[in-house]
Write an enzyme that holds these catalytic residues in place. Structure first.
Site, PDB file in Angstrom:
ATOM      1  N   ARG A 206       0.821  -1.210   0.000  1.00 30.14           N
ATOM      2  CA  ARG A 206       0.000   0.000   0.000  1.00 30.14           C
ATOM      3  C   ARG A 206       0.857   1.264   0.000  1.00 30.14           C
ATOM      4  O   ARG A 206       0.501   2.264  -0.607  1.00 30.14           O
ATOM      5  CB  ARG A 206      -0.939  -0.016   1.217  1.00 30.14           C
ATOM      6  CG  ARG A 206      -1.851   1.179   1.331  1.00 30.14           C
ATOM      7  CD  ARG A 206      -2.864   1.017   2.459  1.00 30.14           C
ATOM      8  NE  ARG A 206      -3.893   0.036   2.131  1.00 30.14           N
ATOM      9  CZ  ARG A 206      -3.971  -1.175   2.673  1.00 30.14           C
ATOM     10  NH1 ARG A 206      -3.072  -1.579   3.569  1.00 30.14           N
ATOM     11  NH2 ARG A 206      -4.929  -1.994   2.326  1.00 30.14           N
ATOM     12  N   TYR A 207       1.967   1.245   0.721  1.00 32.81           N
ATOM     13  CA  TYR A 207       2.836   2.409   0.842  1.00 32.81           C
ATOM     14  C   TYR A 207       4.169   2.123   0.161  1.00 32.81           C
ATOM     15  O   TYR A 207       4.641   0.980   0.144  1.00 32.81           O
ATOM     16  CB  TYR A 207       3.080   2.745   2.311  1.00 32.81           C
ATOM     17  CG  TYR A 207       1.821   3.024   3.091  1.00 32.81           C
ATOM     18  CD1 TYR A 207       1.135   4.224   2.938  1.00 32.81           C
ATOM     19  CD2 TYR A 207       1.310   2.078   3.975  1.00 32.81           C
ATOM     20  CE1 TYR A 207      -0.026   4.479   3.649  1.00 32.81           C
ATOM     21  CE2 TYR A 207       0.155   2.319   4.699  1.00 32.81           C
ATOM     22  CZ  TYR A 207      -0.513   3.525   4.531  1.00 32.81           C
ATOM     23  OH  TYR A 207      -1.661   3.768   5.232  1.00 32.81           O
TER      24      TYR A 207
ATOM     25  N   ARG B  72       7.065   0.336   2.437  1.00 32.99           N
ATOM     26  CA  ARG B  72       6.798  -0.809   3.306  1.00 32.99           C
ATOM     27  C   ARG B  72       5.773  -1.733   2.673  1.00 32.99           C
ATOM     28  O   ARG B  72       5.024  -1.334   1.787  1.00 32.99           O
ATOM     29  CB  ARG B  72       6.358  -0.352   4.699  1.00 32.99           C
ATOM     30  CG  ARG B  72       4.956   0.135   4.844  1.00 32.99           C
ATOM     31  CD  ARG B  72       4.820   1.214   5.904  1.00 32.99           C
ATOM     32  NE  ARG B  72       5.175   2.504   5.343  1.00 32.99           N
ATOM     33  CZ  ARG B  72       4.547   3.644   5.655  1.00 32.99           C
ATOM     34  NH1 ARG B  72       3.616   3.648   6.566  1.00 32.99           N
ATOM     35  NH2 ARG B  72       4.893   4.771   5.084  1.00 32.99           N
TER      36      ARG B  72
ATOM     37  N   CYS C   3      -5.333 -17.415  13.589  1.00 41.19           N
ATOM     38  CA  CYS C   3      -5.189 -16.576  14.774  1.00 41.19           C
ATOM     39  C   CYS C   3      -5.400 -17.408  16.038  1.00 41.19           C
ATOM     40  O   CYS C   3      -6.050 -18.457  15.987  1.00 41.19           O
ATOM     41  CB  CYS C   3      -6.218 -15.449  14.760  1.00 41.19           C
ATOM     42  SG  CYS C   3      -6.043 -14.291  13.396  1.00 41.19           S
TER      43      CYS C   3
ATOM     44  N   CYS D  45     -11.594 -12.386  16.595  1.00 38.01           N
ATOM     45  CA  CYS D  45     -12.341 -11.232  17.082  1.00 38.01           C
ATOM     46  C   CYS D  45     -13.558 -11.002  16.193  1.00 38.01           C
ATOM     47  O   CYS D  45     -13.465 -11.093  14.962  1.00 38.01           O
ATOM     48  CB  CYS D  45     -11.448 -10.001  17.099  1.00 38.01           C
ATOM     49  SG  CYS D  45     -10.006 -10.176  18.179  1.00 38.01           S
TER      50      CYS D  45
ATOM     51  N   CYS E 230     -13.119  -8.197  13.420  1.00 40.38           N
ATOM     52  CA  CYS E 230     -11.889  -8.235  12.618  1.00 40.38           C
ATOM     53  C   CYS E 230     -12.126  -7.762  11.180  1.00 40.38           C
ATOM     54  O   CYS E 230     -13.086  -8.178  10.527  1.00 40.38           O
ATOM     55  CB  CYS E 230     -11.340  -9.661  12.607  1.00 40.38           C
ATOM     56  SG  CYS E 230      -9.847  -9.865  11.607  1.00 40.38           S
TER      57      CYS E 230
ATOM     58  N   ARG F 210     -10.351  -8.571   8.717  1.00 42.15           N
ATOM     59  CA  ARG F 210     -10.041  -9.669   7.792  1.00 42.15           C
ATOM     60  C   ARG F 210     -10.898 -10.897   8.096  1.00 42.15           C
ATOM     61  O   ARG F 210     -10.534 -12.014   7.754  1.00 42.15           O
ATOM     62  CB  ARG F 210      -8.552 -10.036   7.879  1.00 42.15           C
ATOM     63  CG  ARG F 210      -7.626  -8.954   7.339  1.00 42.15           C
ATOM     64  CD  ARG F 210      -6.199  -9.447   7.115  1.00 42.15           C
ATOM     65  NE  ARG F 210      -5.380  -8.373   6.579  1.00 42.15           N
ATOM     66  CZ  ARG F 210      -4.315  -7.866   7.186  1.00 42.15           C
ATOM     67  NH1 ARG F 210      -3.910  -8.360   8.350  1.00 42.15           N
ATOM     68  NH2 ARG F 210      -3.633  -6.880   6.639  1.00 42.15           N
TER      69      ARG F 210
ATOM     70  N   ASP G 219     -12.879  -0.612  11.253  1.00 36.68           N
ATOM     71  CA  ASP G 219     -13.002  -0.826   9.812  1.00 36.68           C
ATOM     72  C   ASP G 219     -14.366  -1.445   9.510  1.00 36.68           C
ATOM     73  O   ASP G 219     -14.851  -2.304  10.257  1.00 36.68           O
ATOM     74  CB  ASP G 219     -11.897  -1.761   9.316  1.00 36.68           C
ATOM     75  CG  ASP G 219     -10.519  -1.133   9.431  1.00 36.68           C
ATOM     76  OD1 ASP G 219     -10.365   0.026   9.017  1.00 36.68           O
ATOM     77  OD2 ASP G 219      -9.598  -1.806   9.945  1.00 36.68           O
TER      78      ASP G 219
ATOM     79  N   ASP H 109      -8.261   4.008   8.788  1.00 41.33           N
ATOM     80  CA  ASP H 109      -7.783   3.383   7.561  1.00 41.33           C
ATOM     81  C   ASP H 109      -8.875   3.620   6.522  1.00 41.33           C
ATOM     82  O   ASP H 109      -9.940   3.011   6.575  1.00 41.33           O
ATOM     83  CB  ASP H 109      -7.541   1.880   7.777  1.00 41.33           C
ATOM     84  CG  ASP H 109      -6.444   1.339   6.889  1.00 41.33           C
ATOM     85  OD1 ASP H 109      -6.249   1.907   5.790  1.00 41.33           O
ATOM     86  OD2 ASP H 109      -5.782   0.366   7.273  1.00 41.33           O
TER      87      ASP H 109
ATOM     88  N   LYS I 261      -3.887   5.088   5.921  1.00 45.64           N
ATOM     89  CA  LYS I 261      -4.272   5.576   7.248  1.00 45.64           C
ATOM     90  C   LYS I 261      -4.047   7.078   7.358  1.00 45.64           C
ATOM     91  O   LYS I 261      -3.060   7.608   6.844  1.00 45.64           O
ATOM     92  CB  LYS I 261      -3.446   4.877   8.331  1.00 45.64           C
ATOM     93  CG  LYS I 261      -3.718   3.397   8.503  1.00 45.64           C
ATOM     94  CD  LYS I 261      -2.916   2.865   9.687  1.00 45.64           C
ATOM     95  CE  LYS I 261      -3.148   1.372   9.886  1.00 45.64           C
ATOM     96  NZ  LYS I 261      -2.518   0.570   8.809  1.00 45.64           N
TER      97      LYS I 261
END
Length: 369
Positions: free
Chosen positions: A102-103, A106, A115, A119, A122, A124, A283, A320, A327
């Site tokens: 995305r950037y 990085r 996981c 959650c 989440c 994702r 999100d 985000d 972000k």
């Protein structure tokens, strides 16, 4: 991507007897009423469930700040118009499996989509779960080759899933591969394991994170009660390897949507030698509307902490932008500029005009506009 449990720190099977992974187990644990089980089976077929014993032990009642985060709810099947399966466009920004770019400087490396706990908010949630598996050797090699071929990438963020679900051998191999790339100066690991299943942070796993590059761990916690003595001991094992730890949280209705809850969370982090880094606006993943806190309210909550807690406990409140646009900080803001000059608000809400001598550039900018 294929599942290969040999690369996980523990196979799923030894965990099955102690991690709550389905609706009958939640009913037996007293976390779901029997008359709700049938409706929740529909939720379970769509979204994974896992609550390790260390995290389950923190739940005092199903609707408390811990239980709300991880116990399935029928509301998850109600998808709001603004919610998206891929809210921050990971898929659209993935040049090869396991990489998100995305950037410019990085990239994310997602070696697995498993996981320690799942959650209910989440971003994702459409992708993670016990069947998400890990990148097989060939897919991981392609992802690492992509990173080698992009010298502008200075920082690699290991995420997923949760990278600390990997075995020490697998995690160490990935770290060694990254540190062999001259252009990669920083490695970051994002994880929920220290609070969700702290026993997984063994000396061997902590050793696997050691590198001569700048290594950072960003741990995810949303309520002060998650920072248990066991969690703090797990964090200390990481910190003992000279690895700094940052904290990130999501602003969640019913979990931490009060000044007192946020203050307690960030104080607990600092006491555990964790610097609060990000407070994320939720999100818009499918079925998560019950957790939503409006941005204006989030800004007021964070402003309520100013003057109450040390700057060490002050995170960046961030959004985000849906669609993969990156972000941005949301404030709160304390400076106002206009034709009358610059005015700054103090933590108590008082407004103070800055004269040209104390803020000459601000005052000049205001006049030029």
């Amino acid at each position: 991507m294929t599942r290969s449990v040999n690369h996980l720190q523990d196979d799923f099977a030894p965990q099955a007897g102690r991690t709550l992974r389905d609706i009958p187990a939640l009913v037996a644990a007293g976390l779901v009423p029997p008359d709700a089980a049938l409706a929740l089976e529909d939720v379970a077929r769509q979204y994974a469930t896992a609550i390790p014993p260390a995290f389950a032990a923190l739940i005092e009642r199903p609707d408390d700040p811990i239980g709300l985060q991880v116990i399935p709810d029928a509301a998850e099947l109600a998808v709001a118009a603004h919610e998206r399966a891929d809210p921050i466009a990971d898929d659209a920004l993935s040049p090869v499996p396991g990489i998100v770019h995305r950037y410019a400087d990085r990239a994310l490396l997602k070696p697995l989509l498993v996981c320690p706990l799942y959650c209910r908010f989440c971003f994702r949630r459409e992708h993670v779960g016990p069947d998400g598996g890990v990148l097989d050797d060939a897919a991981l090699a392609r992802a690492l080759d992509w990173l080698r071929d992009h010298p502008a990438i200075r920082e690699v963020i290991l995420t997923g899933g949760d990278p600390l679900m990997l075995s020490p051998r697998r995690l160490g191999a990935i770290v060694r591969a990254l540190e062999a790339m001259p252009h990669v100066t920083t490695i970051r690991i994002h994880s929920r394991v220290p609070v969700a299943d702290p026993a997984r942070i063994t000396d061997a796993l902590a050793d696997a994170m050691q590198t001569d590059r700048a290594m950072w761990v960003v741990m995810h916690a949303n309520h002060a009660r998650e920072l248990t003595p066991a969690a703090r001991a797990a964090l200390r094992r990481i910190q003992a390897r000279a690895i700094p730890v940052l904290g990130q949280s999501v602003l969640l209705r019913g979990v931490n949507d009060s000044v007192a809850a946020l203050e307690g969370l960030f104080r607990a982090m600092v006491e555990a030698r964790v610097k609060p880094y990000y407070l994320h606006q939720l999100d818009p993943a499918p079925g998560t509307a019950r957790f939503h806190v409006p941005i204006a309210e989030g800004r007021r909550l964070l402003a309520g902490l100013r003057g109450r807690v040390t700057g060490l406990a002050w995170p960046t409140y961030t959004l985000d932008i849906p669609g993969g646009h990156g972000k941005v900080p949301l404030g709160p803001d304390y400076l106002e500029t206009g034709d009358g000059g610059a005015v700054v608000r103090d933590p108590a809400g008082g407004r103070h005009k800055l004269d040209a001598e104390s803020a000459p550039n601000l005052a000049l900018g205001a006049r030029e506009r």
